[in-house]
Design an enzyme around this catalytic site. Structure first.
Site, short mmCIF file in Angstrom:
data_model
loop_
_atom_site.label_atom_id
_atom_site.label_comp_id
_atom_site.label_asym_id
_atom_site.label_seq_id
_atom_site.Cartn_x
_atom_site.Cartn_y
_atom_site.Cartn_z
NE ARG A 35 27.07 4.08 -13.10
CZ ARG A 35 28.27 4.31 -13.62
NH1 ARG A 35 28.68 5.56 -13.83
NH2 ARG A 35 29.07 3.31 -13.94
CB SER A 68 24.04 -2.05 -12.74
OG SER A 68 25.09 -2.58 -13.52
CD GLU A 102 23.81 1.92 -11.99
OE1 GLU A 102 23.94 1.67 -13.21
OE2 GLU A 102 24.72 1.75 -11.15
#
Length: 297
Positions: A169, A218, A289
Site C-alpha cells: 500500500r 478499506s 489506508e
C-alpha cells in the site's frame, strides 16, 4: 492576492468537492483545476511562481476531505487522461484517470488476464498505482511495467517498476508527483474464464462489503504478520460502533459508513477511536489506508 496561471483547462473557485467523494462529506476546494491535457498541466505547474499549494484528486473513493476544505489548487485529471491503448502486442498504456473497473472490462473484452482483481477496487489507475492497491491475491506491482509522471515543477519523468519501489500500500516515489500514465504488460488469457473470475470477485464483494453504502473502501491497511484489520476491530467489540453520523460497518468492520448525516470529523474521529481501542485491546497499531486531506474546521 492569488494569481492563477493562464491555462486551456477550467478553474472553479470555492468548489464543492463533497459530491465527488464516496463518503459525500467535506469542505470546498479553494481553487479546482481540470487541465485540458498533459501539456496544459505542465504549463500550469511551470507558471506556478507563487508556489500555490497543490493537491491531486482522483475518483474520491479512498479519501476523507476535512470539513474546512482544501487550500490552494486541487487538480483533477479528466477524460483526456483516461484513454486505454495498445503500445504493441505486449503492452498497454492507460491514462491515470481511467477507472480500475473500466480497465478490467477492457482487458476482459480483449482476453488479457491478470487484471481481474481491478474490478473489485474502486478508484483510478493513478490512485491505484500510487498506493499499490490490491485485492484477491494481486497488486498493481504485479502488472505495471513503468509509469509516466510530472513533478510540481512541470518536469516529465518516467519510473520503472523497480524504481517505483512498490511496498504494501505504498511506494518510494517522490511526494510532489502526479502520475499521468501507466504502462502494463499484456498476458493473453481466455475471455470467458476472465469473466468468470470477475463475476466471482463481484459476488464476493457484494456478499462481504457494504458496497451500496456511502463508504470509502478499506479504512486501515492490514498489519504485518498475517493479521486482518477487520478481525482486530471486531475483537475490540467495535462492529457497528457509531460516532455522530459515522459508524463501523456491521457487514465488514474495516469499512466506515456515512449513515447520511456524517461530517468528515465524525469519520476521522471514528477511525482514530478504532485505532486507539484496537491498540489497547491487541497492542497493534493500525495504519490508515484512507487518505485524509484538508483543513479542520
Amino acid at each position: 492576492m492569488m494569481t492563477l496561471p493562464i491555462v486551456k483547462g477550467e478553474y472553479k473557485k470555492d468548489y464543492n468537492l463533497k459530491h465527488l467523494t464516496w463518503f459525500k462529506v467535506g469542505g470546498n476546494a479553494e481553487i479546482f483545476f481540470k487541465p485540458f491535457d498533459s501539456e496544459d498541466l505542465a504549463s500550469f505547474l511551470r507558471q506556478n511562481k507563487q508556489k500555490l499549494p497543490i493537491t491531486t484528486f482522483g475518483a474520491g473513493s479512498n479519501i476523507i476531505i476535512r470539513d474546512g476544505g482544501i487550500e490552494g489548487v486541487t487538480i483533477k485529471l479528466g477524460q483526456s487522461f483516461s484513454n486505454i491503448d495498445f503500445i504493441d502486442d505486449n503492452h498497454l498504456v492507460v491514462g491515470s484517470s481511467c477507472l480500475n473497473y473500466n480497465l478490467a472490462k477492457f482487458c476482459q473484452a480483449n482476453a488479457i488476464s491478470g487484471f481481474e482483481f481491478l474490478v473489485g477496487i474502486p478508484g483510478t489507475i493513478g490512485g491505484g498505482a500510487a498506493m499499490n492497491a490490491g485485492a484477491y491475491g494481486s497488486e498493481f506491482k504485479d502488472i505495471i511495467v513503468r509509469i509516466e509522471a510530472i513533478d510540481f515543477a512541470g518536469n516529465f519523468l518516467t519510473f520503472t517498476n523497480e524504481e517505483i519501489g512498490f511496498k504494501y500500500r505504498s511506494n518510494n516515489l517522490p511526494k510532489n508527483l502526479i502520475i499521468l500514465k501507466a504502462i502494463f504488460k499484456v498476458n493473453k488469457g481466455d475471455s470467458e474464464n476472465i469473466l468468470l473470475r470477475m463475476n466471482e470477485i463481484n459476488a464476493t464483494r457484494s456478499r462481504t462489503q457494504p458496497i451500496k453504502e456511502r463508504t470509502g473502501g478499506s479504512t486501515f491497511a492490514n498489519p504485518e504478520g498475517g493479521l486482518k484489520s477487520w478481525q482486530l476491530i471486531d475483537k475490540a467489540g467495535l462492529r457497528g460502533y457509531r460516532i455522530g453520523g459515522a459508524s463501523v460497518s456491521e457487514l465488514h468492520c474495516n469499512f466506515m459508513i456515512n449513515n447520511g448525516d456524517a461530517t468528515a470529523k465524525d469519520l476521522e474521529d471514528l477511525g482514530n477511536f478504532v485505532r486507539q481501542n484496537v491498540f489497547e485491546d491487541s497492542g497493534v497499531k493500525l495504519n490508515w489506508e484512507i487518505k485524509r486531506i484538508g483543513k479542520y474546521v
